[in-house]
Enzyme design. Structure first.
Site, PDB file in Angstrom:
ATOM      1  N   ASP A 147      55.175  33.543  55.756  1.00 30.14           N
ATOM      2  CA  ASP A 147      53.916  34.088  56.051  1.00 30.14           C
ATOM      3  C   ASP A 147      53.888  33.526  57.552  1.00 30.14           C
ATOM      4  O   ASP A 147      54.201  32.389  57.989  1.00 30.14           O
ATOM      5  CB  ASP A 147      53.040  33.751  55.328  1.00 30.14           C
ATOM      6  CG  ASP A 147      51.378  33.903  56.218  1.00 30.14           C
ATOM      7  OD1 ASP A 147      50.585  35.097  55.637  1.00 30.14           O
ATOM      8  OD2 ASP A 147      50.862  33.215  57.024  1.00 30.14           O
ATOM      9  N   ASP A 168      53.473  40.371  66.414  1.00 34.16           N
ATOM     10  CA  ASP A 168      53.809  41.757  66.104  1.00 34.16           C
ATOM     11  C   ASP A 168      53.901  42.010  64.718  1.00 34.16           C
ATOM     12  O   ASP A 168      54.513  42.861  63.902  1.00 34.16           O
ATOM     13  CB  ASP A 168      55.251  42.335  66.757  1.00 34.16           C
ATOM     14  CG  ASP A 168      55.203  43.912  66.606  1.00 34.16           C
ATOM     15  OD1 ASP A 168      54.186  44.605  66.855  1.00 34.16           O
ATOM     16  OD2 ASP A 168      56.201  44.449  66.789  1.00 34.16           O
TER      17      ASP A 168
END
Length: 302
Positions: A147, A168
């Site tokens: 993550d 992104d």
């Protein structure tokens, strides 16, 4: 990553009909990953990564099938290179969100000696990038399946620093809400070197626009709001900031830097010399909008 929504849920002929694929188009790979259904589809000389979502499918990235054609297909990935106008020679790069690896592939070619850490939540996406989109790690490149927020916290504990950071990460619908908050951006800011640059891929048409913008402003101060009005852009905008400790470069300085970058970026269809005129620090949002925080991040409502 590009978020062009496509009204389809089923893979094979229905996919090709609804997104305008011709009879010669082909779904060459499908996978049900931990987080989503993934497909790789070829059409008209393009190979595209597609996520299947409840509301419809989302094209994440496309690449020309000719491996010698280095052009970036979509304007948002070209626009990310605008961050080089703030730091033309990055040596320590962090990319959060791999997708089809278009941006990491270009940065590896431009800066082969730079150290690059890439973070991607979905191991299925990493596999597809390697197998279908020419992504290859180098001795200078590492990929973490993690993550993005957890990675940043651990990087801070390791006292890592980066001079070029790209945010992104997309679920296909939008940016994960825990990667949009003031607290997260403050953590990312602490990873930046004195001359560090942060580039974030967002949307200009989102109902979160004012909240996002005010969040970035409160953390970093003035930032470059970079948008290109053209059909292909689909509402993408790029936020480009320094570490908040130094003034942003003037347009004249960026124009000088652009001249030195034109030749190296030309093979990727990045018209860097046009970008300084399109990068504005003007606040075009409601400055009274509430910033996004860990306690207030109602992305599902906005």
């Amino acid at each position: 990553m590009l978020k062009k929504m496509l009204s389809v849920r089923i893979w094979m002929p229905v996919v090709m009909l609804l997104i305008g694929f011709s009879a010669q188009s082909e779904v060459i790979y499908t996978q049900k990953s931990l987080y989503r259904d993934i497909a790789v589809v070829e059409k008209d000389g393009l190979r595209c990564l597609v996520f299947a979502l409840v509301k419809g499918d989302s094209v994440q990235t496309c690449q020309y099938q000719d491996e010698h054609d280095q052009r970036l297909v979509y304007s948002y990935s070209q626009m990310v290179m605008g961050g080089l106008l703030l730091n033309p020679h990055p040596q320590r790069i962090l990319v959060i969100g791999l997708g089809g690896a278009s941006i990491p592939n270009v940065l590896t070619q431009l800066y082969p000696d730079a150290e690059m850490d890439i973070v991607e939540l979905d191991p299925g996406v990493v596999k597809v990038a390697r197998d279908y989109f020419h992504f290859q790690e180098t001795p200078q490149t590492s990929v973490a399946v993690a993550d993005g927020r957890v990675f940043v916290k651990r990087a801070l504990l390791r006292k890592k620093k980066y001079d070029f950071i790209i945010l992104d990460a997309f679920t296909g619908d939008y940016i994960p809400e825990h990667l949009m908050t003031r607290e997260y951006l403050q953590e990312v800011q602490r990873l930046m070197t004195e001359d560090g640059v942060l580039v974030a891929n967002t949307w200009s048409s989102s109902r979160l626009y004012a909240h996002e913008s005010e969040t970035y402003r409160q953390v970093f101060g003035p930032f470059f709001n970079f948008k290109i009005k053209q059909e292909q852009n689909y509402g993408n905008r790029i936020i480009i900031v320094g570490n908040g400790k130094q003034a942003l470069p003037s347009r004249q300085v960026m124009q000088q830097r652009a001249k030195s970058l034109v030749k190296s970026l030309a093979p990727y269809n990045v018209l860097i010399d046009r970008y300084p005129a399109l990068m504005s620090t003007k606040a075009d949002w409601d400055r009274t909008a509430r910033p996004l925080t860990d306690q207030y991040s109602p992305a599902n409502l906005l």
